[in-house]
Structure formats: C-alpha cells, structure tokens
Design a protein around this motif. Structure first.
Motif, PDB file in Angstrom:
ATOM      1  N   SER A 108       0.682  -1.228  -0.005  1.00  0.00           N
ATOM      2  CA  SER A 108       0.002  -0.062   0.127  1.00  0.00           C
ATOM      3  C   SER A 108       0.732   1.186   0.011  1.00  0.00           C
ATOM      4  O   SER A 108       0.531   2.181  -0.571  1.00  0.00           O
ATOM      5  N   GLY A 167      -0.671   5.249   2.045  1.00  0.00           N
ATOM      6  CA  GLY A 167      -1.349   4.190   1.735  1.00  0.00           C
ATOM      7  C   GLY A 167      -2.676   3.970   2.470  1.00  0.00           C
ATOM      8  O   GLY A 167      -2.778   4.575   3.567  1.00  0.00           O
ATOM      9  N   THR A 168      -3.455   3.354   2.337  1.00  0.00           N
ATOM     10  CA  THR A 168      -4.576   2.911   3.118  1.00  0.00           C
ATOM     11  C   THR A 168      -4.071   2.110   4.461  1.00  0.00           C
ATOM     12  O   THR A 168      -4.546   2.603   5.632  1.00  0.00           O
ATOM     13  N   ARG A 169      -3.451   1.248   4.330  1.00  0.00           N
ATOM     14  CA  ARG A 169      -3.068   0.479   5.517  1.00  0.00           C
ATOM     15  C   ARG A 169      -1.765  -0.156   5.415  1.00  0.00           C
ATOM     16  O   ARG A 169      -1.206  -0.901   4.344  1.00  0.00           O
ATOM     17  N   LEU A 213      -9.955  -1.453   6.967  1.00  0.00           N
ATOM     18  CA  LEU A 213      -9.481  -1.131   5.816  1.00  0.00           C
ATOM     19  C   LEU A 213      -8.659   0.449   5.398  1.00  0.00           C
ATOM     20  O   LEU A 213      -8.304   0.542   4.574  1.00  0.00           O
ATOM     21  N   VAL A 214      -8.776   1.178   6.614  1.00  0.00           N
ATOM     22  CA  VAL A 214      -7.430   2.298   6.485  1.00  0.00           C
ATOM     23  C   VAL A 214      -6.696   2.274   7.959  1.00  0.00           C
ATOM     24  O   VAL A 214      -7.371   2.058   8.710  1.00  0.00           O
ATOM     25  N   VAL A 258      -5.077  10.048   0.610  1.00  0.00           N
ATOM     26  CA  VAL A 258      -4.995   8.512   0.926  1.00  0.00           C
ATOM     27  C   VAL A 258      -5.111   7.884  -0.285  1.00  0.00           C
ATOM     28  O   VAL A 258      -6.069   8.146  -1.122  1.00  0.00           O
ATOM     29  N   ARG A 311      -5.963   5.434  -2.275  1.00  0.00           N
ATOM     30  CA  ARG A 311      -6.826   4.210  -2.288  1.00  0.00           C
ATOM     31  C   ARG A 311      -7.805   3.898  -3.451  1.00  0.00           C
ATOM     32  O   ARG A 311      -7.982   4.672  -4.352  1.00  0.00           O
ATOM     33  N   GLY A 312      -8.251   2.901  -3.548  1.00  0.00           N
ATOM     34  CA  GLY A 312      -9.047   2.602  -4.647  1.00  0.00           C
ATOM     35  C   GLY A 312      -8.325   2.594  -6.241  1.00  0.00           C
ATOM     36  O   GLY A 312      -7.499   2.225  -5.800  1.00  0.00           O
ATOM     37  N   HIS A 339     -12.549   4.894   4.454  1.00  0.00           N
ATOM     38  CA  HIS A 339     -12.408   3.601   4.492  1.00  0.00           C
ATOM     39  C   HIS A 339     -12.979   3.069   3.243  1.00  0.00           C
ATOM     40  O   HIS A 339     -12.618   1.851   2.898  1.00  0.00           O
ATOM     41  N   PRO A 346      -8.979   7.756  -4.650  1.00  0.00           N
ATOM     42  CA  PRO A 346      -8.172   8.696  -3.800  1.00  0.00           C
ATOM     43  C   PRO A 346      -9.069   9.680  -3.109  1.00  0.00           C
ATOM     44  O   PRO A 346      -9.637  10.186  -3.562  1.00  0.00           O
TER      45      PRO A 346
END
Length: 301
Positions: free
Chosen positions: A14, A110-112, A121-122, A139, A141-142, A279, A284
C-alpha cells in the motif's frame, strides 16, 4: 506556496502504491517528492515470529534504508526527472509524518501499512494525519486513475470552505471538471436544541430541497469567481451524505472532503463522514481542514 509532496512509506504494498501516486502529484505541482520512512527500533524489535527472537539492530537499520531506497527508485521510474529525496527518520509514523507535513503542499499515505490490524480498511496513520497534518492529506486508495472529474463533498459549513477552495485549485491545476455534491434528506432540517423546543416531525421536501440548493450555490459562489476556468457541475442528491459520496467516487479521479462538517461534535477533529469515506471510497481521498485553505494558486512554468 511550497510544491513539495511528502509520502510516508513502511515497505508495505500500500505504501509503495502511495509513492507512485505522490510522484504524480509532485510532477503536477512542478515540485519535488520527499519520501519519509519512520523508523522506531522500539517498535520494530518486538518479536513477532514463532521463535520469539528480535532482529539485530544492524539488520533493522539496513532494512529501513533499503525500504527508503526502493521507494525512491519506484518514484523515479514512475516519473523520470522528478527531484526525489528519501530519508529514514527516527520516531513513530504518527509523529514523524505530522512533523514532515509542516511546510508541505500535500502529504500522501497508503490505506494500511505493515502495522495495520487485519480487517481494518484504513490505517491509524491515515486517520491521525487527516485530523492533525499541517497540510492536506491524500490517501491513495481505490483505483488511482488520473482521469474523471474531481468530486467535492459540500455541506455548507464554515469548516468545509477550505476543502471547497482546495478542490477548485486542484480542478484548475488538473484541468478537470469539478462535481460539487450536496446530499440532503428530511434528516438535514433543523434539530431541537433543548428539551423545551418542539420541532415538526415531518418537513416539506420541496422546502428542504430549495434550502439545499441555496446552501450549495452559496458555498460555491465565491470560488466560482476566483476560478472562472473551472467547469462546475452542482449535484443535489436526496441521500445520506456518506453513501452519496461513496457511490459517486466510482467515477471520480479524486474525492475531496473537509475534516468535519455540520454534523460533527465539538472536539472531534475528524467527522464520521470523512472517516467513512477514508474506509470505503473507490478513488483516492483528500481531506482538507479549515486551517489549510490555499493562499494562492501554484505558479507553474
């Protein structure tokens, strides 16, 4: 305004994805990328394996340096010619990245990461930075697509105005359409402020919709004047805010929200809508607090 983008890495997939996103953001701003790997021997020496034996300090130091160097290599591969620096900084990720956000245009995570709890999820770093960073947080994500409109969540609150200004600046910078979404329903009307205040149980939906439309237009008006080149698409949706934004994020390249809006409780730095979006958004997410309102545009050559 500084055009330096800061990205936090920890060696997780991530975080390496976030490096690629951050490199693109730095190029977009005509700036540089600073990669930061927060490293705490006290945290990393905790035995995690079945043997119960902690890693020697020299091995941990080398691994931290290799993580930073690999992140820098990925950034240069993704964006040749970008000025990239990488550093291993002693301390916890929360404190190190909060400090690194001072003077930056954007901080990206990143998310995690590796320290995340399975099922979340985050990560806690992203949530902490959304509430405490000195600059806007992105963040990664996606789907990190570079196309599609910018999506802006508008709630009409004073604390959300910084996010609106930042979204207009970003739409101008990217040459993107800006979709300004305001969700409303019969729960968004006035609420009782004391036990002796009687409120009607049912609201006229036409009146609520008209109020929502005025709220949206009033929030956008001053920024439309400042950024006349930005094509704005106002959207009124009769839905819960978090659900409306999460669904609309399927088509967006970036979702921009404020840290806390009308429904936030005093003392909370990050509202429930912002947390839900961190989450579950499909693209992003950028979180902008009131103290982070842009002073001016980026001056690109």
């Amino acid at each position: 305004m500084s055009a330096t983008v800061v990205v936090g890495v920890d060696g997780s997939p991530s975080s390496f994805d976030a490096v690629v996103v951050a490199a693109r953001e730095a190029v977009l701003r005509g700036g540089a990328l600073r990669i930061v790997h927060a490293f705490s021997r006290q945290l990393t020496k905790v035995p995690l394996g079945p043997s119960g034996v902690a890693q020697p300090e020299g091995v941990l130091d080398n691994e931290a340096q290799q993580t930073a160097e690999e992140a820098a290599a990925r950034a240069r591969l993704a964006q040749p010619g970008l000025e990239v620096t990488a550093a291993v900084v002693a301390g916890s990720p929360l404190s190190v990245l909060t400090d690194a956000s001072q003077g930056a245009a954007l901080v990206v995570v990143g998310t995690r990461g590796l320290g995340g709890v399975t099922g979340l999820l985050v990560g806690s770093v992203a949530v902490h930075l959304a509430a405490h960073a000195a600059c806007p947080l992105l963040v990664a994500r996606g789907r990190p697509a570079a196309s599609g409109p910018l999506l802006l969540g508008v709630d009409g609150s004073d604390v959300g105005d910084a996010a609106i200004g930042w979204a207009f600046a970003e739409a101008s910078l990217r040459g993107a359409e800006l979709v300004a979404l305001h969700a409303w329903n019969n729960w968004t009307g006035p609420v009782a402020v004391g036990p002796g205040v009687q409120m009607p149980p049912v609201y006229d939906l036409d009146t609520l919709r008209a109020e929502a439309e005025r709220t949206l237009e009033a929030a956008l008006a001053p920024w439309r004047e400042q950024y006349p080149e930005v094509r704005v698409v106002p959207q009124l949706i009769q839905e819960y805010t978090r659900q409306a934004l999460i669904e609309a994020s399927e088509e967006a390249q970036l979702l921009v929200v404020g840290a806390r809006g009308r429904g936030g409780f005093a003392g909370l730095l990050l509202g429930s809508v912002s947390q839900a979006i961190l989450h579950h958004a499909a693209c992003p997410v950028a979180v902008v607090r009131r103290e982070q309102e842009p002073e001016h545009r980026y001056e690109l050559e």
